[in-house]
Design a protein around this motif. Structure first.
Motif, mmCIF file in Angstrom:
data_model
loop_
_atom_site.group_PDB
_atom_site.id
_atom_site.type_symbol
_atom_site.label_atom_id
_atom_site.label_comp_id
_atom_site.label_asym_id
_atom_site.label_seq_id
_atom_site.Cartn_x
_atom_site.Cartn_y
_atom_site.Cartn_z
ATOM 1 N N LYS A 60 -21.903 -15.760 -40.670
ATOM 2 C CA LYS A 60 -20.867 -15.927 -41.653
ATOM 3 C C LYS A 60 -20.407 -14.644 -42.168
ATOM 4 O O LYS A 60 -19.038 -14.552 -42.487
ATOM 5 N N GLU A 61 -21.136 -13.505 -42.159
ATOM 6 C CA GLU A 61 -20.758 -12.246 -42.324
ATOM 7 C C GLU A 61 -19.416 -11.871 -41.687
ATOM 8 O O GLU A 61 -18.465 -11.176 -42.208
ATOM 9 N N GLU A 62 -19.822 -11.953 -40.231
ATOM 10 C CA GLU A 62 -18.802 -11.635 -39.603
ATOM 11 C C GLU A 62 -17.311 -12.605 -39.555
ATOM 12 O O GLU A 62 -16.391 -11.601 -39.508
ATOM 13 N N LYS A 63 -17.407 -13.539 -39.722
ATOM 14 C CA LYS A 63 -16.194 -14.455 -40.065
ATOM 15 C C LYS A 63 -15.616 -13.931 -41.188
ATOM 16 O O LYS A 63 -14.238 -13.884 -41.212
ATOM 17 N N LEU A 64 -16.245 -13.547 -42.151
ATOM 18 C CA LEU A 64 -15.807 -13.063 -43.436
ATOM 19 C C LEU A 64 -14.888 -11.809 -43.244
ATOM 20 O O LEU A 64 -13.493 -11.656 -43.714
ATOM 21 N N MET A 65 -15.368 -10.954 -42.414
ATOM 22 C CA MET A 65 -14.789 -9.763 -42.167
ATOM 23 C C MET A 65 -13.732 -9.901 -41.521
ATOM 24 O O MET A 65 -12.499 -9.169 -41.732
ATOM 25 N N GLU A 66 -13.787 -10.706 -40.376
ATOM 26 C CA GLU A 66 -12.581 -11.060 -39.569
ATOM 27 C C GLU A 66 -11.536 -11.626 -40.450
ATOM 28 O O GLU A 66 -10.104 -11.129 -40.258
ATOM 29 N N LEU A 67 -11.581 -12.487 -41.328
ATOM 30 C CA LEU A 67 -10.559 -13.220 -42.183
ATOM 31 C C LEU A 67 -10.207 -12.018 -43.227
ATOM 32 O O LEU A 67 -8.872 -11.904 -43.114
ATOM 33 N N LEU A 68 -10.925 -11.188 -43.724
ATOM 34 C CA LEU A 68 -10.681 -10.053 -44.359
ATOM 35 C C LEU A 68 -9.336 -9.224 -44.071
ATOM 36 O O LEU A 68 -8.564 -8.875 -44.367
ATOM 37 N N ASP A 69 -9.843 -8.949 -42.507
ATOM 38 C CA ASP A 69 -8.952 -7.930 -41.851
ATOM 39 C C ASP A 69 -7.652 -8.549 -41.593
ATOM 40 O O ASP A 69 -6.566 -7.895 -41.581
ATOM 41 N N LEU A 70 -7.758 -9.827 -41.103
ATOM 42 C CA LEU A 70 -6.479 -10.556 -40.696
ATOM 43 C C LEU A 70 -5.299 -10.524 -41.939
ATOM 44 O O LEU A 70 -4.373 -10.372 -41.906
ATOM 45 N N VAL A 71 -6.151 -11.074 -42.988
ATOM 46 C CA VAL A 71 -5.155 -10.814 -44.356
ATOM 47 C C VAL A 71 -4.584 -9.563 -44.370
ATOM 48 O O VAL A 71 -3.591 -9.437 -44.928
#
Length: 414
Positions: free
Chosen positions: A359-370
């Motif tokens: 979950k944490e990884e997905k969150l960071m991925e999304l953050l970086d993408l935005v």
DNA sequence: TCTGGGGTCCTAGGACCC
DNA sequence: TCTGGGGTCCTAGGACCC
């Protein structure tokens, strides 16, 4: 095969000029963060005798008197233009090492090729570059300097010209020779690059260590610093900044620290690393030694390496809190991540729930993408609300983000 | 009033091991 | 008289670069 060095001319100034052509042929300087020092000068500004790295406030009057145009640094813009320049260079050579924001080494032999490449970079990106070709990196550096001095913008040092050219080059100007080494060399009676090239090997090793020996070999045309195509990931990542104005309360300090952590963590993820060592430091203004000086460093290890920003922010604040004293006029703070490891070889942790980690990884991925698209769109509240952080750095002459923000694209009136 | 920020590599010396 | 020797790892500090 020879080594070429492409070096952008007054890079930051050239970047400003791409979008403000009226700055061409006029003296221009670019300032460091907080409008502190002069870090780039156009040819015209150099002629006025403005030194590199000089504090801005000391030269303000002189700059004004000569009508020098002053720009605050705009790093996102420079980074973007840099990658465009590098892209064009990479097309020309199968082997390229990006050495800094404005320099790249690659393999190239012919002067005509260098000239065509220089013209292509200028036409495609608007950035003027100088290209030097020689047997080694150190000699290519010399060649690129000669290229800048001349009108052509390119220069090749042939084997038989090496000695003649080096005889006119003071040791100070050799790549890798700084203040201390040059003093040391001169004390031994070595004043030109040619003297250095002809130095006794044993003496050189003894006096200047392996680095000295490598420099000497490179001056002789023997490769001691090979082209390194894909350098290792960074070993440490740090972020620090002086405040726009002194910080005296914990809320502001805490926001600034969170901002540095978020920035470093983003870099960490970008290179696929994790960290388990954090360092935080706070300092007062070192240029006012008559006032009380505070400088404190704290550090901590994490049980498991991570790249998850919230965990890192939490830890950094924990480290900083006991270092902080209310009403001390802090000038600067910073964070450092060390002990970096590659995420791909990370150890599984028995005590962390796998589902949570995903979950944490997905969150960071999304953050970086935005944030790739818009840095303002998403950030941590612990960094403070954008626009309300009065500790933020001062930039009184900043140019728009012409290439990296939709709101700041260049407007053209017809 | 105002003085940048982010890196690399090497070396010497200490701690520790057998 | 004479106080091992050789290795590794870590750290702090120096020097330099852009």
């Amino acid at each position: 095969m020879n080594i070429a060095l492409a070096d952008c001319n007054s890079f930051f100034v050239s970047c400003e000029r791409v979008f403000r052509p009226e700055l061409r042929y006029r003296p221009v300087v670019v300032l460091s963060s907080n409008d502190g020092c002069i870090v780039a000068r156009s040819k015209e500004a150099k002629k006025l005798g403005i030194p590199m790295g000089a504090p801005y406030f000391k030269y303000k009057d002189i700059l004004q008197k000569h009508g020098v145009i002053v720009a605050s640094s705009n790093f996102p813009l420079y980074a973007d233009l840099s990658s465009r320049v590098m892209e064009v260079l990479a097309e020309a050579s199968p082997l390229i090492q990006i050495y800094s924001i404005d320099e790249a080494f690659f393999t190239l032999d012919r002067l005509e090729e260098a000239d065509a490449l220089r013209k292509k970079v200028l036409r495609w990106t608007g950035i003027p570059v100088s290209i030097g070709i020689a047997a080694t990196k150190t000699l290519a550096k010399v060649a690129s300097h000669l290229a800048k001095e001349g009108e052509e913008g390119v220069c090749k040092i042939e084997k038989h010209e090496e000695e003649k050219i080096l005889s006119k080059l003071p040791v100070e100007e050799i790549w890798g020779v700084g203040r201390n080494t040059s003093k040391h060399l001169r004390a031994l009676g070595i004043s030109s690059a040619l003297d250095f090239r002809r130095m006794d090997e044993t003496l050189c090793r003894r006096e200047f260590g392996v680095m000295g020996l490598r420099m000497m070999l490179e001056l002789r045309g023997e490769i001691a610093f090979p082209l390194d195509e894909d350098p290792e990931p960074q070993k440490g990542i740090s972020s620090s900044r002086s405040f726009g104005k002194e910080v005296t309360c914990w809320e502001d300090m805490s926001e600034a620290i969170a901002m540095h952590v978020a920035k470093s963590a983003e870099k960490l993820r970008e290179q696929g690393s994790e960290t388990n060592f954090l360092q935080v430091y706070l300092l007062t203004n070192r240029f006012h030694p008559e006032k009380a000086q505070f400088s404190r460093v704290g550090s901590a290890y994490l049980p498991v390496p991570t790249d998850f920003t919230p965990r890192l922010i939490e830890k950094a604040r924990e480290i900083a809190k006991p270092l902080f004293f209310e009403n001390v006029p802090y000038k600067k703070c910073g964070v450092f991540f060390g002990n970096l490891t590659q995420k791909s070889h990370s150890q599984a942790d028995l005590f962390i729930c796998q589902a949570r980690k995903e979950k944490e990884e997905k969150l960071m991925e999304l953050l970086d993408l935005v944030r790739v698209k818009d840095k303002q769109a998403l950030y941590f509240l612990s960094e403070g609300v954008k626009g309300k952080q009065d500790w933020r750095m001062k930039r009184n002459h900043v140019s728009p983000l012409y290439t990296t923000s939709w709101d700041e694209l260049l407007h053209i009136q017809i």
